[in-house]
Design a protein around this motif. Structure first.
Motif, mmCIF file in Angstrom:
data_model
loop_
_atom_site.group_PDB
_atom_site.id
_atom_site.type_symbol
_atom_site.label_atom_id
_atom_site.label_comp_id
_atom_site.label_asym_id
_atom_site.label_seq_id
_atom_site.Cartn_x
_atom_site.Cartn_y
_atom_site.Cartn_z
ATOM 1 N N UNK A 368 -4.944 -2.100 39.735
ATOM 2 C CA UNK A 368 -5.112 -3.549 39.550
ATOM 3 C C UNK A 368 -5.059 -4.277 40.897
ATOM 4 N N UNK A 369 -4.075 -3.917 41.712
ATOM 5 C CA UNK A 369 -3.901 -4.581 43.006
ATOM 6 C C UNK A 369 -5.133 -4.378 43.885
ATOM 7 N N UNK A 370 -5.690 -3.165 43.838
ATOM 8 C CA UNK A 370 -6.892 -2.879 44.630
ATOM 9 C C UNK A 370 -8.065 -3.742 44.176
ATOM 10 N N UNK A 371 -8.334 -3.756 42.879
ATOM 11 C CA UNK A 371 -9.481 -4.503 42.348
ATOM 12 C C UNK A 371 -9.287 -6.008 42.537
ATOM 13 N N UNK A 372 -8.066 -6.489 42.327
ATOM 14 C CA UNK A 372 -7.787 -7.913 42.496
ATOM 15 C C UNK A 372 -8.008 -8.336 43.945
ATOM 16 N N UNK A 373 -7.486 -7.549 44.896
ATOM 17 C CA UNK A 373 -7.646 -7.892 46.312
ATOM 18 C C UNK A 373 -9.114 -7.839 46.737
ATOM 19 N N UNK A 374 -9.838 -6.839 46.230
ATOM 20 C CA UNK A 374 -11.257 -6.705 46.568
ATOM 21 C C UNK A 374 -12.025 -7.938 46.119
ATOM 22 N N UNK A 375 -11.717 -8.424 44.916
ATOM 23 C CA UNK A 375 -12.419 -9.599 44.384
ATOM 24 C C UNK A 375 -11.992 -10.895 45.068
ATOM 25 N N UNK A 376 -10.738 -10.940 45.503
ATOM 26 C CA UNK A 376 -10.173 -12.193 46.015
ATOM 27 C C UNK A 376 -10.228 -12.331 47.530
ATOM 28 N N UNK A 377 -11.090 -11.557 48.177
ATOM 29 C CA UNK A 377 -11.300 -11.803 49.596
ATOM 30 C C UNK A 377 -11.268 -10.596 50.505
ATOM 31 N N UNK A 378 -10.693 -9.475 50.060
ATOM 32 C CA UNK A 378 -10.574 -8.324 50.961
ATOM 33 C C UNK A 378 -11.944 -7.765 51.332
ATOM 34 N N UNK A 379 -12.861 -7.692 50.361
ATOM 35 C CA UNK A 379 -14.191 -7.162 50.665
ATOM 36 C C UNK A 379 -14.982 -8.141 51.538
ATOM 37 N N UNK A 380 -14.852 -9.429 51.265
ATOM 38 C CA UNK A 380 -15.522 -10.434 52.092
ATOM 39 C C UNK A 380 -15.030 -10.364 53.535
ATOM 40 N N UNK A 381 -13.722 -10.223 53.687
ATOM 41 C CA UNK A 381 -13.137 -10.131 55.029
ATOM 42 C C UNK A 381 -13.679 -8.919 55.774
#
Length: 471
Positions: A368-381
């Motif tokens: 959950x933490x991985x998918x949430x972070x990916x959606x909330x800016x980690x992938x954009x960063x």
């Protein structure tokens, strides 16, 4: 269908030999299909998702039809899976695949039950008993013990790291009787796995006993785990437009990962044609694979204990299968790798509950933490040129081929929930203030006696115990 060896691609064995031997005793290599068969277009293009058991049968036929008649295979599938595999939407672009509805409340039931029935089928004409050796970091052992309990002609010895799994997991392992035994090893899961692997390459021991494995090193554990990937992605494909208005979404499988057998099963499903755009390999502080993805160097290390103990693996066996299937560059295109520590695990449980009302276990919480972070800016960063430092929890600095779909809001995630949260009640309570309800089948275990045998982390002592106790 033929199988080869990850360390010698000239090897050719049939399914029976691959399953009953577990791994190649001559090389220590793991079996993989020479050719991964393709799912039929009729199955993949159906407008409504088939039942889980129908999918399981269709996939199993691809691997078993040359050695098991269809009527026998249908009976095996029906006996394996009297339980369901719900795909639960928890927010518009996130689905939880609940894999804990089997007898031991963990995803390992899917592979272990199929493997047990396959081994029993293949072992019918053998005069000498077959001995299963299995190392577990939590849920594998109980699933295997449950699957093989009472099976004639097959004995099981389970090795687990004493005091390094949850109390309820240990209770599940230590209460077996009859043809299933549990050894409480003074060490880590990697030590348990090393003892098992050493036994398989011990020529003298193998001359005395017929040995096989029930870890994900056995191909019979991996193949049936592909069943639920195909079922889940077809289910989501059929309902996604209604749920989130995304037509033909990029479906990302978010996989809590320890020994990486579950992820390898997903890769097999993808190669069979399942519409999976990519994967998130979500790990805890045992971040051997994320570090490999980041650096290109695979460096096994001793595992460290975490709240998501079933993933406490420092030398994941299935790295060998992944690198036999793909080049490093291909892996980086398919996988995003993510790791978090215990604080992140607790935050994942809390965040998931606060935002969706869903109670998730510590392993699912890493996902959950991985998918949430990916959606909330980690992938954009990451795509903007600001990668995370590999020594810090977060996303590994490689950009998978499906990354732009996340930024364009064209991706949906299927999060594999690998165990019932009640197996980790204290951890869940520390995150959300209350324990999840406990299923009756777990409650009953609390009143059973402990039958485990203490064992030092010493191969000589282990081999002597085997010679004395296996018959």
């Amino acid at each position: 269908m033929e199988y080869t060896d990850t360390r010698d691609n000239a090897v050719r064995v049939n399914l029976k030999d691959a399953v009953l031997s577990g791994m190649n005793p001559a090389t220590g290599g793991l079996y993989i299909p020479v050719r991964i068969p393709k799912l039929s277009p009729a199955l993949l293009e159906r407008c409504s998702a088939p039942s889980f058991r129908d999918i399981a049968f269709e996939i199993a036929k691809l691997y078993c039809s040359d050695v098991i008649p269809d009527t026998d295979l249908q009976a095996i599938i029906a006996d394996c899976y009297p339980f369901n595999t719900p795909v639960v939407p928890v927010d518009p672009v996130t689905y939880v695949l609940e894999l804990f509805h089997g007898p031991t409340c963990a995803f390992k039931d899917f592979g272990a039950r199929f493997m047990a029935r396959l081994m029993a089928y293949f072992n019918r004409s053998e005069k000498e008993p077959l001995h299963i050796l299995v190392a577990t970091s939590g849920d594998t052992g109980s699933a295997v013990g449950s699957a093989f309990s009472g099976v004639d002609g097959i004995g099981v010895t389970i090795l687990y790291p004493k005091g390094k799994i949850s109390p309820l997991q240990e209770k599940q392992l230590s209460t077996f009787t009859g043809n299933v035994r549990a050894l409480a090893v003074e060490g880590t899961f990697d030590d348990c796995q090393r003892l098992v692997k050493t036994a398989f390459t011990d020529k003298k021991l193998r001359k005395t006993f017929r040995l096989s494995s029930a870890n994900s090193i056995n191909i019979a554990r991996l193949l049936p785990q592909s069943f639920y990937y195909v079922y889940a992605v077809l289910s989501v494909k059929c309902r996604s437009l209604h749920d989130n208005k995304i037509e033909n979404p990029a479906i990302i499988a978010v996989v809590p990962s320890g020994n990486f057998g579950n992820l390898t099963s997903g890769l097999i499903a993808k190669e069979m044609g399942a519409p999976i755009a990519g994967f998130v390999a979500a790990t805890n502080s045992n971040k051997t694979v994320p570090d490999w993805i980041a650096s290109g160097r695979y460096e096994p290390r001793r595992s460290v204990p975490t709240l998501s103990n079933a993933m406490d693996v420092g030398a994941p066996s299935n790295h060998e299968r992944i690198t036999a299937m793909y080049t490093d560059d291909e892996v980086k295109k398919i996988l995003a790798a993510y790791w978090t520590d215990d604080n992140g695990t607790l935050e994942g449980i809390k965040c998931c509950h606060e935002r969706t009302g869903y109670i998730i276990d510590p392993h699912g919480a890493v996902g959950w933490q991985a998918w949430y972070d990916i959606r909330k800016g980690a992938m954009l960063k990451l795509m903007s040129g600001f990668p995370n430092k590999t020594e810090n929890p977060g996303l590994t600095p490689n950009i998978p081929s499906w990354a732009q779909n996340v930024l364009d809001n064209k991706a949906v995630g299927i999060l594999l929930e690998t165990a019932h949260p009640a197996k980790f009640g204290e951890t869940v309570k520390s995150a959300i203030g209350r324990e999840p309800p406990m299923p009756d089948r777990l409650e009953k275990l609390l009143h059973l006696p402990d039958n485990s045998v203490p064992m030092k982390n010493d191969y000589r002592e282990f081999s002597q115990w085997l010679k004395k106790n296996l018959q």
